[in-house]
Design a protein around this motif. Structure first.
Motif, mmCIF file in Angstrom:
data_model
loop_
_atom_site.group_PDB
_atom_site.id
_atom_site.type_symbol
_atom_site.label_atom_id
_atom_site.label_comp_id
_atom_site.label_asym_id
_atom_site.label_seq_id
_atom_site.Cartn_x
_atom_site.Cartn_y
_atom_site.Cartn_z
ATOM 1 N N GLY A 176 -5.533 -0.448 3.857
ATOM 2 C CA GLY A 176 -4.250 -1.149 3.819
ATOM 3 C C GLY A 176 -3.256 -0.733 4.876
ATOM 4 N N PRO A 220 0.815 -1.229 0.000
ATOM 5 C CA PRO A 220 0.000 0.000 0.000
ATOM 6 C C PRO A 220 0.845 1.274 0.000
ATOM 7 N N SER A 221 1.881 1.314 0.829
ATOM 8 C CA SER A 221 2.731 2.507 0.887
ATOM 9 C C SER A 221 3.480 2.729 -0.413
ATOM 10 N N LEU A 234 -7.506 2.884 -0.187
ATOM 11 C CA LEU A 234 -6.301 2.067 0.007
ATOM 12 C C LEU A 234 -5.608 2.440 1.316
ATOM 13 N N GLN A 265 -0.596 -2.863 7.394
ATOM 14 C CA GLN A 265 0.830 -2.792 7.084
ATOM 15 C C GLN A 265 1.677 -2.837 8.358
#
Ligand SMILES: [Zn+2]
Length: 317
Positions: free
Chosen positions: A238, A26-27, A234, A242
């Motif tokens: 997400g 995601p990042s 997202l 994470q």
């Protein structure tokens, strides 16, 4: 059994790498989109392609430069350590000699050095060197020191430092935004710890939450405006996962490194050394000691070591 250790490490390595990549996704997607998206929309699609190519290519270059700097630092500080702390250096070298002998690997597999340090610390770096603080060498017996070196050698078998560095680079842009949102609230909570008046504390606590929510929503609004609603979804779905996945993975790595030390016969001495480390760490008075932010607590580690030992001795005994 010690004999099947490299195979076991290799099998777990693939799973850990997959977890790390999924956790970082995601990042990385948001960082890449923040770089490429606005450029291609407001400038030209070709400019977006150029930025994307530069961004992807920057990873290996940054990695190469950081490893070169690390190697240079390692060799200079190893020389300083050997000159100013000859006794401690001799002790860690002896410890590594026995661990390497037990593991059946040549001594050149890792280099080991002592660094100045008044706290308990031992680390493994991506260019195969192990660093132990002078304080750690001073408070441990020869066997306990070997146990800590065996644990760090376990991290060497995982060989994930390079991938981690690369992914950290690609995640950086979005993660930095997250840190910026988090920082004001941490500052306020620190200030809260320093004061003693109850009214003031409540005010700072509320201020911390407002700062955190405010900066967090500003980031979400910014994502919406720059990239659209999908980016907000997202980020919301997400990003919390994470952190959890990255922390879990860090724990597995610790359990595995402990397991290597157990397989090499250091169970008892590793427990003793970790008990010393945790006692010192709790003594610092920090709310959550730095060491326990990334490492599982000793209770969990000892339980994992017990089950590893049970598996080891199970057939016929
Ligand atoms: Zn470790």
């Amino acid at each position: 059994m010690p004999g099947d250790e490299p195979l076991l490490a290799a099998r777990q390595r693939i799973a850990w790498h997959a977890v790390l990549i999924v956790a970082s996704a995601p990042s990385i997607v948001l960082s890449g989109s923040l770089l490429v998206g606005p450029v291609s929309r407001w400038w030209s699609p070709w400019a977006g392609v150029v930025v994307a190519v530069i961004w992807v290519g920057s990873g290996p270059i940054v990695l190469y430069r950081s490893r070169r700097a690390e190697r240079r630092y390692a060799s200079s500080s190893a020389a300083v350590g050997a000159a100013t702390m000859p006794v401690a250096t001799a002790r860690v070298r002896t410890a590594w000699k026995y661990v390497a002998l037990g593991a059946g690997v040549p001594r050149s597999t890792c280099t080991i050095r002592v660094v100045e340090g008044k706290t308990f610390s031992a680390s493994h770096f991506s260019d195969r060197h192990i660093e132990i603080s002078r304080h750690t060498v001073n408070v441990l017996t020869a066997r306990q020191l070997e146990a800590i070196v065996a644990h760090e050698f376990g991290h060497h078998l995982q060989r994930s430092a390079v991938l981690r560095e690369l992914l950290t680079w690609y995640r950086r842009l979005f993660d930095t935004m997250g840190i910026m949102a988090y920082r004001p609230s941490v500052r306020l909570v620190r200030a809260l710890n320093a004061t003693s008046r109850p009214g003031e504390e409540a005010l700072l606590f509320v201020g911390g939450i407002v700062a955190w929510l405010g900066a967090g929503s500003a980031i979400l609004v910014g994502l919406w405006l720059l990239l659209g609603p999908w980016a907000v979804l997202l980020a919301l779905a997400g990003i919390p996962w994470q952190g959890v996945l990255v922390q879990r993975r860090a724990w597995w790595c610790e359990f595995h490194a402990d397991r290597v030390a157990v397989d090499l016969g250091y169970a008892r001495y590793l427990r003793e050394a970790l008990t010393i480390a945790e006692t010192e760490c709790v003594g610092t008075g920090d709310f959550v000691p730095a060491w326990l932010q990334s490492h599982p607590g000793n209770e969990r580690r000892f339980a994992a070591m017990d089950s590893a030992q049970r598996r080891w001795t199970a057939p016929g005994s």
